[in-house]
Design a protein around this motif. Structure first.
Motif, short mmCIF file in Angstrom:
data_model
loop_
_atom_site.label_atom_id
_atom_site.label_comp_id
_atom_site.label_asym_id
_atom_site.label_seq_id
_atom_site.Cartn_x
_atom_site.Cartn_y
_atom_site.Cartn_z
N ALA A 299 27.20 -8.00 13.77
CA ALA A 299 28.13 -6.89 13.63
C ALA A 299 28.37 -6.26 12.19
N LEU A 300 28.50 -7.08 11.36
CA LEU A 300 28.50 -6.89 10.00
C LEU A 300 27.15 -6.31 9.38
N ILE A 301 26.19 -6.76 9.65
CA ILE A 301 24.78 -6.11 9.30
C ILE A 301 24.48 -4.79 9.72
N LEU A 302 24.88 -4.65 11.17
CA LEU A 302 24.85 -3.48 11.77
C LEU A 302 25.88 -2.33 11.31
N GLY A 303 26.89 -2.76 11.11
CA GLY A 303 28.12 -2.04 10.30
C GLY A 303 27.58 -1.54 8.94
N LEU A 304 26.86 -2.26 8.22
CA LEU A 304 26.52 -2.04 6.82
C LEU A 304 25.26 -1.04 7.08
N LEU A 305 24.41 -1.24 8.06
CA LEU A 305 23.34 -0.21 8.24
C LEU A 305 23.76 1.29 8.66
N ILE A 306 24.87 1.08 9.20
CA ILE A 306 25.58 2.69 9.76
C ILE A 306 26.16 3.24 8.58
N LEU A 307 26.75 2.16 7.91
CA LEU A 307 27.31 2.79 6.41
C LEU A 307 26.51 3.44 5.63
N ASN B 200 16.38 -1.39 3.02
CA ASN B 200 15.08 -2.03 3.76
C ASN B 200 15.45 -3.39 4.38
N PHE B 201 16.35 -4.21 3.68
CA PHE B 201 16.45 -5.42 4.27
C PHE B 201 17.45 -5.28 5.51
N ALA B 202 18.49 -4.32 5.51
CA ALA B 202 19.17 -4.10 6.62
C ALA B 202 18.53 -3.49 7.79
N HIS B 203 17.43 -2.78 7.43
CA HIS B 203 16.46 -2.13 8.55
C HIS B 203 15.71 -3.13 9.30
N ILE B 204 15.09 -4.19 8.38
CA ILE B 204 14.53 -5.00 9.05
C ILE B 204 15.32 -6.00 9.98
N VAL B 205 16.42 -6.37 9.32
CA VAL B 205 17.22 -7.24 10.15
C VAL B 205 17.80 -6.79 11.45
N ALA B 206 18.27 -5.37 11.39
CA ALA B 206 18.64 -4.79 12.60
C ALA B 206 17.65 -4.50 13.46
N GLY B 207 16.21 -4.22 13.01
CA GLY B 207 15.27 -4.21 13.96
C GLY B 207 14.92 -5.58 14.68
N TRP B 208 15.25 -6.63 13.91
CA TRP B 208 14.91 -7.87 14.53
C TRP B 208 16.11 -8.16 15.60
N LEU B 209 17.46 -7.56 15.07
CA LEU B 209 18.66 -7.96 16.14
C LEU B 209 18.69 -7.23 17.32
N ALA B 210 17.91 -6.06 17.16
CA ALA B 210 17.69 -5.21 18.49
C ALA B 210 16.78 -5.83 19.13
N GLY B 211 15.57 -6.38 18.63
CA GLY B 211 14.76 -7.30 19.82
C GLY B 211 14.01 -6.33 20.86
N ARG B 212 14.21 -6.86 21.84
CA ARG B 212 13.65 -6.39 23.05
C ARG B 212 14.24 -5.06 23.55
N LEU C 26 25.16 6.47 6.85
CA LEU C 26 25.97 7.60 6.74
C LEU C 26 26.38 8.12 5.06
N LEU C 27 26.08 7.16 4.31
CA LEU C 27 26.09 7.56 2.93
C LEU C 27 24.77 7.99 2.25
N ASP C 28 23.59 8.21 3.22
CA ASP C 28 22.39 8.93 2.97
C ASP C 28 21.52 7.99 1.87
N ALA C 29 21.64 6.37 2.04
CA ALA C 29 21.13 5.75 1.06
C ALA C 29 19.60 5.78 1.21
N HIS C 30 18.86 5.78 -0.03
CA HIS C 30 17.44 5.84 -0.09
C HIS C 30 16.68 4.63 0.57
N ARG C 31 16.03 4.90 1.50
CA ARG C 31 15.07 3.96 2.27
C ARG C 31 14.25 3.08 1.41
N ALA C 32 14.06 3.43 0.00
CA ALA C 32 13.14 2.31 -0.57
C ALA C 32 14.09 1.39 -1.37
#
Length: 73
Positions: free
Chosen positions: A24-32, A46-58, A35-41
């Protein structure tokens, strides 16, 4: 229930809560960051996107469908 058994149960419940709070903390960080329009590079983004993708799984994109049958021409 003895005091010792109650203490062990409380510790186990705390462990489960911490394990549940981490995604929940990692997904909340990704949402934040989104919302802040953080640079994807950025490494943190990048770490938050990778972890969120792994958590989303199937469950990632469960409603994606093939739209070729919808086209008329």
């Amino acid at each position: 229930m003895s005091g010792r058994a109650r203490h062990r149960t409380n510790e186990e419940a705390k462990t489960v809560l911490v394990i549940a709070d981490l995604p929940a903390l990692i997904l909340g960080l990704l949402i934040l960051l989104a919302l802040l329009d953080a640079h994807r590079a950025n490494d943190l983004v990048n770490f938050a996107h990778i972890v969120a993708g792994w958590l989303a799984g199937r469950s990632h994109d469960p409603f994606t469908m093939d739209t070729d049958w919808v086209r008329t021409g």
